[in-house]
Scaffold this motif. Structure first.
Motif, PDB file in Angstrom:
ATOM      1  N   UNK A 124      61.534 -72.313  13.448  1.00 49.45           N
ATOM      2  CA  UNK A 124      60.142 -72.283  13.908  1.00 49.45           C
ATOM      3  C   UNK A 124      59.306 -73.275  13.124  1.00 49.45           C
ATOM      4  N   UNK A 125      58.512 -74.110  13.821  1.00 48.80           N
ATOM      5  CA  UNK A 125      57.584 -74.982  13.100  1.00 48.80           C
ATOM      6  C   UNK A 125      56.523 -74.152  12.386  1.00 48.80           C
ATOM      7  N   UNK A 126      55.949 -74.718  11.339  1.00 49.62           N
ATOM      8  CA  UNK A 126      54.889 -74.022  10.580  1.00 49.62           C
ATOM      9  C   UNK A 126      53.775 -73.474  11.476  1.00 49.62           C
ATOM     10  N   UNK A 127      53.283 -74.243  12.489  1.00 51.13           N
ATOM     11  CA  UNK A 127      52.232 -73.690  13.344  1.00 51.13           C
ATOM     12  C   UNK A 127      52.640 -72.396  14.058  1.00 51.13           C
ATOM     13  N   UNK A 128      53.924 -72.272  14.373  1.00 48.21           N
ATOM     14  CA  UNK A 128      54.394 -71.062  15.065  1.00 48.21           C
ATOM     15  C   UNK A 128      54.412 -69.869  14.102  1.00 48.21           C
ATOM     16  N   UNK A 129      54.740 -70.128  12.838  1.00 47.15           N
ATOM     17  CA  UNK A 129      54.672 -69.061  11.822  1.00 47.15           C
ATOM     18  C   UNK A 129      53.231 -68.566  11.708  1.00 47.15           C
ATOM     19  N   UNK A 130      52.289 -69.519  11.587  1.00 43.54           N
ATOM     20  CA  UNK A 130      50.874 -69.140  11.483  1.00 43.54           C
ATOM     21  C   UNK A 130      50.402 -68.339  12.682  1.00 43.54           C
ATOM     22  N   UNK A 131      50.842 -68.736  13.856  1.00 48.36           N
ATOM     23  CA  UNK A 131      50.481 -68.040  15.103  1.00 48.36           C
ATOM     24  C   UNK A 131      51.100 -66.639  15.132  1.00 48.36           C
ATOM     25  N   UNK A 169      59.556 -79.045  15.260  1.00 51.92           N
ATOM     26  CA  UNK A 169      58.707 -79.282  16.431  1.00 51.92           C
ATOM     27  C   UNK A 169      59.516 -79.405  17.708  1.00 51.92           C
ATOM     28  N   UNK A 170      60.805 -79.774  17.564  1.00 53.74           N
ATOM     29  CA  UNK A 170      61.710 -79.954  18.712  1.00 53.74           C
ATOM     30  C   UNK A 170      61.736 -78.746  19.645  1.00 53.74           C
ATOM     31  N   UNK A 171      61.587 -77.540  19.064  1.00 47.44           N
ATOM     32  CA  UNK A 171      61.777 -76.328  19.875  1.00 47.44           C
ATOM     33  C   UNK A 171      60.484 -75.845  20.538  1.00 47.44           C
ATOM     34  N   UNK A 172      59.369 -76.555  20.290  1.00 52.94           N
ATOM     35  CA  UNK A 172      58.101 -76.129  20.907  1.00 52.94           C
ATOM     36  C   UNK A 172      57.336 -77.288  21.554  1.00 52.94           C
ATOM     37  N   UNK A 173      57.157 -78.385  20.821  1.00 50.16           N
ATOM     38  CA  UNK A 173      56.244 -79.447  21.247  1.00 50.16           C
ATOM     39  C   UNK A 173      56.558 -80.022  22.640  1.00 50.16           C
ATOM     40  N   UNK A 231      39.068 -72.719  15.985  1.00 50.03           N
ATOM     41  CA  UNK A 231      39.006 -71.878  17.196  1.00 50.03           C
ATOM     42  C   UNK A 231      40.423 -71.467  17.627  1.00 50.03           C
ATOM     43  N   UNK A 232      41.419 -72.191  17.122  1.00 51.34           N
ATOM     44  CA  UNK A 232      42.822 -71.902  17.445  1.00 51.34           C
ATOM     45  C   UNK A 232      43.465 -71.119  16.305  1.00 51.34           C
ATOM     46  N   UNK A 233      43.479 -71.707  15.091  1.00 47.99           N
ATOM     47  CA  UNK A 233      44.074 -71.041  13.927  1.00 47.99           C
ATOM     48  C   UNK A 233      43.693 -71.823  12.679  1.00 47.99           C
ATOM     49  N   UNK A 234      43.876 -71.200  11.502  1.00 50.39           N
ATOM     50  CA  UNK A 234      43.596 -71.899  10.241  1.00 50.39           C
ATOM     51  C   UNK A 234      44.863 -72.530   9.660  1.00 50.39           C
ATOM     52  N   UNK A 235      45.951 -72.485  10.431  1.00 45.80           N
ATOM     53  CA  UNK A 235      47.196 -73.163  10.045  1.00 45.80           C
ATOM     54  C   UNK A 235      47.150 -74.590  10.606  1.00 45.80           C
ATOM     55  N   UNK A 236      47.497 -75.600   9.805  1.00 47.48           N
ATOM     56  CA  UNK A 236      47.562 -76.963  10.362  1.00 47.48           C
ATOM     57  C   UNK A 236      48.589 -76.987  11.495  1.00 47.48           C
ATOM     58  N   UNK A 237      48.243 -77.641  12.599  1.00 51.29           N
ATOM     59  CA  UNK A 237      49.086 -77.522  13.792  1.00 51.29           C
ATOM     60  C   UNK A 237      49.181 -78.848  14.544  1.00 51.29           C
ATOM     61  N   UNK A 238      50.298 -79.561  14.335  1.00 51.74           N
ATOM     62  CA  UNK A 238      50.513 -80.843  15.001  1.00 51.74           C
ATOM     63  C   UNK A 238      50.870 -80.701  16.473  1.00 51.74           C
ATOM     64  N   UNK A 239      51.355 -79.512  16.858  1.00 47.37           N
ATOM     65  CA  UNK A 239      51.795 -79.285  18.246  1.00 47.37           C
ATOM     66  C   UNK A 239      50.591 -79.036  19.157  1.00 47.37           C
ATOM     67  N   UNK A 240      49.713 -78.114  18.732  1.00 51.39           N
ATOM     68  CA  UNK A 240      48.473 -77.864  19.480  1.00 51.39           C
ATOM     69  C   UNK A 240      47.609 -79.129  19.463  1.00 51.39           C
TER      70      UNK A 240
END
Length: 449
Positions: free
Chosen positions: A73-80, A177-181, A325-334
């Motif tokens: 899981x990418x870091x943004x997915x953990x934060x989510x 990122x391969x598994x989400x982006x 407005x999305x999350x406080x985790x840095x997110x390259x995918x969103x």
């Protein structure tokens, strides 16, 4: 910085300093610190991820903490996932953009923000003491597996909408990122071409998404006449962008464009960035009703300021963006989805990039032993104030002095034995003149420290 935790969690060479034993102890320390609750654990694609993840999970379970393992899981997915499952914390096993022999452990709060240095100090103290809580056999933590990707993509599609389809090339750098982006981009209605998206843990390019490492992405965008190229580092908390003409869009330019777009999308407000960001951002967002606040380098400092000021957007000139407005985790995918929405609303990226002011930025690294950094910085602070005719001083992270048309930042590296000089001026001539003076000052200070 402590013995284990650096500027971005723990990050070390695998089986040297970062061993399964250390991962086990970090799990036990985090569990002891939290006392009760649930922790979400994810990992990037590195070959050592599974080994370290299992050790960390064992430590958490031994203390009586429940664990939700979201696997690769990418870091943004953990934060989510932390928010989705109502967990008390999250952990990503990642070394972000470091080479493949490295891995790391980064801890996230319940609100999706990274652990602050103060929280990491408390973890470190528990780690050092070895005084871990031990749960009896009938109160050990439970482990379950989950996959929050569908919910992540569904939620993103509620916030981002495109009127037209685009051709997007995604370079995930063989990272998480391969598994989400690529899937999010496809769900937005785009035609997606994937590069380096087999999550093998063997990286075919340097992971930091910059002009040099993304030359293949740039060539591909140009060859197939794609609308945009989007790239990530190992855990996809960062974004690098190539425009429709196959040019890498400099970080500072991209930061200004997306900050401006966030102001258009969500209304006027505060934009948070770090002390190493240039004036282009201020000049670009001011007419759109944006006010720029600068803070220490690092995503946690940006997230803290956003939370404090209720900011609209936060970002560093390294491709690390936070959308509160999305999350406080840095997110390259969103972030990638937002770039497409910006193109959809405002036009081709190559045209948009021309609207951002360009100034001359120079950077220099000067060797400086770690034990001399503090004393050298004292001397630099004192001397810089006498040497340069400045109007404003910011000393929250190193020393930044500003005049109307230039600024200089003196800052010790948090990860290497070097002193960094970053400066910006309106002309090449002025920039070189300032750098000569700044370099002379820093070398003199290190010699005297």
């Amino acid at each position: 910085m402590g013995k284990y935790f650096g500027t971005s969690g723990i990050r070390e060479v695998v089986n040297e300093k970062l061993t399964p034993e250390l991962a086990l102890s970090v799990g036990r320390a985090l569990g002891t610190y939290l006392e009760t609750g649930t922790v979400v654990v994810g990992m990037d694609t590195r070959t050592s991820g599974e080994m370290l993840k299992r050790a960390l999970i064992s430590g958490l379970l031994s203390v009586g903490i429940d664990v939700i393992d979201i696997g690769l899981a990418p870091t943004p997915l953990t934060g989510f996932a932390i928010k989705l499952y109502g967990a008390g914390a999250g952990v990503t096993i990642t070394a972000s953009h470091n080479p493949p022999q490295y891995n790391g452990i980064k801890v996230w709060q319940a609100n999706g923000m990274a652990y602050t240095p103060e929280m990491e100090d408390k973890l470190e103290a528990i780690l050092e003491s070895g005084n871990f809580k031990k749960a009896p056999w009938n109160e050990l933590g439970t482990l379950r597996k989950a996959d929050p990707r569908e919910e992540y993509i569904g939620k993103a599609l509620e916030m981002v909408h495109l009127d037209n389809p685009y051709t997007v090339v995604i370079d995930s750098g063989n990272g998480a990122g391969s598994v989400v982006s690529p899937y999010l981009q496809r769900e937005l209605g785009n035609k997606v071409i994937s590069l380096n998206s087999h999550p093998s843990g063997f990286f075919v390019r340097e992971l930091e998404p910059n002009a040099k490492s993304l030359s293949m992405l740039a060539k591909t965008v140009k060859a197939i006449k794609a609308d945009v190229g989007i790239a990530h580092d190992g855990d996809a908390d960062r974004i690098g962008v190539v425009d429709d003409e196959g040019n890498f869009v400099e970080y500072e330019v991209m930061l200004s464009l997306i900050a401006g777009y966030m102001l258009r999308k969500f209304g006027k407000g505060k934009i948070v960035t770090t002390v190493d960001a240039g004036f282009a951002l201020d000049d670009y967002v001011r007419p759109l009703g944006g006010e720029v606040i600068r803070t220490r380098v690092g995503d946690v400092a940006v997230a803290e300021e956003l939370a404090k000021h209720g900011g609209v957007f936060g970002g560093e000139p390294s491709g690390t963006w936070i959308m509160p407005k999305w999350n406080l985790t840095p997110d390259g995918i969103f972030a990638g989805a937002l770039v497409l929405e910006m193109i959809d609303r405002l036009g081709p990226l190559s045209e948009l990039a021309k609207e951002v002011p360009r100034y001359v930025t120079l950077r220099k690294k000067i060797p400086c032993p770690n034990e001399k950094k503090a004393k050298a910085m004292e001397i630099i602070a004192r001397e810089a104030l006498k040497t340069f005719d400045y109007k404003r001083l910011i000393d929250i992270d190193g020393v930044r002095i500003e005049n109307g048309d230039w600024w200089i930042l003196f800052r010790p590296s948090g990860t290497e034995p070097i002193m960094r000089i970053t400066l910006e001026a309106h002309t090449e001539e002025k920039a070189k003149e300032l750098m000569e003076e700044a370099e002379r000052l820093v070398r003199g200070a290190i010699a005297r420290a």
